[in-house]
Scaffold this motif. Structure first.
Motif, mmCIF file in Angstrom:
data_model
loop_
_atom_site.group_PDB
_atom_site.id
_atom_site.type_symbol
_atom_site.label_atom_id
_atom_site.label_comp_id
_atom_site.label_asym_id
_atom_site.label_seq_id
_atom_site.Cartn_x
_atom_site.Cartn_y
_atom_site.Cartn_z
ATOM 1 N N GLU A 304 -19.362 19.639 74.659
ATOM 2 C CA GLU A 304 -18.339 18.817 73.996
ATOM 3 C C GLU A 304 -18.812 18.141 72.730
ATOM 4 N N ALA A 305 -17.828 17.813 71.880
ATOM 5 C CA ALA A 305 -18.091 16.906 70.767
ATOM 6 C C ALA A 305 -18.320 15.533 71.398
ATOM 7 N N THR A 306 -19.389 14.845 71.009
ATOM 8 C CA THR A 306 -19.658 13.561 71.673
ATOM 9 C C THR A 306 -18.947 12.397 70.993
ATOM 10 N N HIS A 307 -18.403 12.640 69.778
ATOM 11 C CA HIS A 307 -17.668 11.560 69.096
ATOM 12 C C HIS A 307 -16.208 11.584 69.540
ATOM 13 N N GLY A 308 -15.430 10.613 69.024
ATOM 14 C CA GLY A 308 -14.010 10.548 69.377
ATOM 15 C C GLY A 308 -13.143 11.338 68.411
ATOM 16 N N ILE A 359 -19.113 14.375 54.236
ATOM 17 C CA ILE A 359 -19.315 13.123 53.510
ATOM 18 C C ILE A 359 -20.012 12.030 54.340
ATOM 19 N N ASP A 360 -19.780 12.049 55.662
ATOM 20 C CA ASP A 360 -20.405 11.023 56.514
ATOM 21 C C ASP A 360 -21.928 11.055 56.387
ATOM 22 N N LEU A 361 -22.522 12.235 56.202
ATOM 23 C CA LEU A 361 -23.973 12.351 56.039
ATOM 24 C C LEU A 361 -24.363 12.419 54.559
HETATM 25 P P1 NAI Z 1 -14.502 7.818 66.983
HETATM 26 O O1 NAI Z 1 -15.764 8.494 67.378
HETATM 27 O O2 NAI Z 1 -13.288 8.664 66.959
HETATM 28 O O3 NAI Z 1 -14.701 7.188 65.518
HETATM 29 C C1 NAI Z 1 -15.692 6.226 65.174
HETATM 30 C C2 NAI Z 1 -16.054 6.364 63.685
HETATM 31 O O4 NAI Z 1 -16.829 7.556 63.510
HETATM 32 C C3 NAI Z 1 -14.838 6.508 62.768
HETATM 33 O O5 NAI Z 1 -15.115 5.857 61.535
HETATM 34 C C4 NAI Z 1 -14.747 8.001 62.547
HETATM 35 O O6 NAI Z 1 -14.167 8.363 61.311
HETATM 36 C C5 NAI Z 1 -16.199 8.434 62.597
HETATM 37 N N1 NAI Z 1 -16.315 9.806 63.103
HETATM 38 C C6 NAI Z 1 -16.161 10.239 64.373
HETATM 39 N N2 NAI Z 1 -16.286 11.564 64.464
HETATM 40 C C7 NAI Z 1 -16.569 11.989 63.226
HETATM 41 C C8 NAI Z 1 -16.825 13.279 62.670
HETATM 42 N N3 NAI Z 1 -16.815 14.395 63.423
HETATM 43 N N4 NAI Z 1 -17.071 13.355 61.340
HETATM 44 C C9 NAI Z 1 -17.090 12.271 60.567
HETATM 45 N N5 NAI Z 1 -16.853 11.032 61.029
HETATM 46 C C10 NAI Z 1 -16.588 10.887 62.339
HETATM 47 O O7 NAI Z 1 -14.312 6.578 67.956
HETATM 48 P P2 NAI Z 1 -13.041 5.607 68.134
HETATM 49 O O8 NAI Z 1 -12.393 5.338 66.806
HETATM 50 O O9 NAI Z 1 -13.555 4.477 68.921
HETATM 51 O O10 NAI Z 1 -12.031 6.385 69.064
HETATM 52 C C11 NAI Z 1 -10.879 7.122 68.596
HETATM 53 C C12 NAI Z 1 -10.239 7.852 69.787
HETATM 54 O O11 NAI Z 1 -11.164 8.814 70.335
HETATM 55 C C13 NAI Z 1 -9.848 6.970 70.970
HETATM 56 O O12 NAI Z 1 -8.634 7.455 71.510
HETATM 57 C C14 NAI Z 1 -10.979 7.171 71.954
HETATM 58 O O13 NAI Z 1 -10.567 6.910 73.261
HETATM 59 C C15 NAI Z 1 -11.284 8.623 71.740
HETATM 60 N N6 NAI Z 1 -12.656 9.006 72.136
HETATM 61 C C16 NAI Z 1 -12.807 10.215 72.730
HETATM 62 C C17 NAI Z 1 -14.076 10.678 73.072
HETATM 63 C C18 NAI Z 1 -14.167 12.044 73.682
HETATM 64 O O14 NAI Z 1 -13.186 12.753 73.839
HETATM 65 N N7 NAI Z 1 -15.375 12.485 74.039
HETATM 66 C C19 NAI Z 1 -15.272 9.884 72.840
HETATM 67 C C20 NAI Z 1 -15.024 8.631 72.161
HETATM 68 C C21 NAI Z 1 -13.732 8.213 71.832
#
Ligand code: NAI
Length: 384
Positions: A304-308, A359-361
């Motif tokens: 999985e992608a670890t970010h949201g 751009i983030d990096l």
């Molecule tokens: P997020 O990870 O989506 O964002 C946090 C920050 O990181 C933001 O400024 C965003 O633009 C940046 N970011 C994240 N991924 C990026 C990428 N691939 N490239 C460049 N910049 C990136 O966290 P946030 O805002 O707390 O959550 C947004 C939504 O995502 C919520 O609905 C949350 O519940 C969900 N979420 C889902 C996850 C999953 O499916 N594994 C994990 C974390 C959050």
């Protein structure tokens, strides 16, 4: 074709991989990751192996189309096909709905959260020697305070539990019984042992020599102390590995001061959550860190992608697809297709070293050139 699990994973030349596109930036990063993986597999095996991608629904897209956040059919498909790739999912807000990530982990019993952390040359990091970090964390994924067994302060359940502790268990140490919330921390022998075994097997398979158990057994003697004890029992069956343990707070210091001391880290759920983010931050990679949730016994695994969902940049062709790409590399390794994974990682090293990134990096690289999501994928493929 489906993967099957015998004594080991049986992998056909054409593997069907169910995937969840993901919400927010998901529709941008998922096709890029798939193109990169397809190109690497074709190149590594001259067209004799391939991935066949099969979309399944979950999250916001699923809710819009079917009214359900996680259709039973999606879970069944992951059960049948063993593996899957998952973009980021919107967490539904509102009572009674489980986090989709937690639901997938629990229903497939994906007990090992595996997070490899390494530095890529060219990526800016907050520490002086990020190249010294090269560790893989095995975080227990099904137990600990994450089991979700807790009761709100002043609720009838908390009162009942408090009364049980004092009346039947002779507990006198609760400082403010009338206003305490309670949580339960289950840590089992089976749960600990299967996680540490996965870590040890991974070390052996990757030619590594050290496994470190990280715990707070000095304070939580039976839960985290049990994890340590059972962990050593498992590691004693691997005489070729050097086994040691360290208290979690000391580990966080050491990880900064001498990160090269750690190769494989096995730890309980909550510690693992903190540790994986700290180590990822040390290599500047919190946004590109890969992860997988795996059950090595049944073969089930979700990469999985670890970010949201990054709603602030969704639709702008700015999202960094690296987390999903590197997680897909973990999948290729899991399939035994390590040559294709290596091609992708080397291409990524080459692109970052040339100061090109999303751009983030790129904004932190001296003279960095920012690429769009799609362009980043194209440059990666060119450099393979
Ligand atoms: P997020 O990870 O989506 O964002 C946090 C920050 O990181 C933001 O400024 C965003 O633009 C940046 N970011 C994240 N991924 C990026 C990428 N691939 N490239 C460049 N910049 C990136 O966290 P946030 O805002 O707390 O959550 C947004 C939504 O995502 C919520 O609905 C949350 O519940 C969900 N979420 C889902 C996850 C999953 O499916 N594994 C994990 C974390 C959050």
């Amino acid at each position: 074709m489906k993967l099957t699990m015998g004594k080991t994973l049986q992998v056909p030349d054409v593997v069907t991989v169910p995937y969840i596109e993901g919400d927010g930036v998901g529709p941008e990063i998922t096709p890029v990751a798939q193109n990169v993986v397809n190109a690497a597999v074709t190149k590594a095996y001259s067209g004799t192996r391939a991935i066949e991608w099969m979309e399944v629904l979950a999250g916001g897209k699923s809710h819009d189309l079917t009214g359900e956040w996680l259709p039973a059919e999606t879970l069944q498909t992951f059960k049948d096909y063993l593996i899957g790739v998952k973009g980021p999912l919107t967490t539904p807000v509102g009572g009674g709905i489980r986090s989709l990530n937690v639901a997938l982990r629990q229903d497939l019993d994906l007990y090992a959260c595996v997070r490899p952390v390494r530095w890529f040359k060219g990526v800016e990091s907050p520490v002086k020697e990020p190249h010294k970090v090269n560790a893989t964390i095995f975080r227990e994924n099904t137990e600990d305070v994450y089991a979700g067994i807790e009761w709100e302060a002043r609720s009838p359940e908390a009162k009942h539990f408090g009364d049980f502790l004092s009346n039947e268990m002779g507990v006198t140490k609760v400082r403010f019984p009338g206003t305490s919330a309670y949580g339960v921390k289950p840590v089992s022998e089976e749960g600990s042992k299967r996680l540490v075994k996965a870590a040890a097997e991974y070390a052996v398979a990757h030619g590594l020599t050290k496994v470190t158990l990280v715990h707070k057994g000095n304070i939580m003697k039976f839960t985290e102390g049990g994890f340590r004890k059972w962990g050593y029992e498992v590691l004693s069956e691997y005489p070729q590995l050097e086994a040691n343990d360290v208290i979690a707070d000391a580990f966080l210091q050491n990880a900064l001061l001498k990160p090269e001391a750690y190769q494989i880290v096995a730890t309980c759920n909550l510690n693992g959550d903190y540790i994986s983010d700290q180590l990822a931050a040390q290599v500047g990679g919190i946004g590109i860190a890969p992860g997988a949730n795996i059950n090595y016994m049944s073969g089930h695994a979700i990469f999985e992608a670890t970010h949201g969902t990054a709603p602030d940049i969704a639709g702008k062709n700015q999202a960094n697809p690296s987390s999903l790409i590197l997680s897909s590399c973990m999948m290729l390794e899991y399939l035994g297709w390590g040559e294709a994974a290596k091609l992708i990682e080397s291409a990524m090293e080459s692109v970052f070293s040339a100061r090109m990134a999303t751009i983030d990096l790129a904004r932190f690289m001296a003279g960095g050139k920012a690429l769009g999501t799609a362009e980043f994928g194209e440059v990666l493929i060119e450099r393979m």
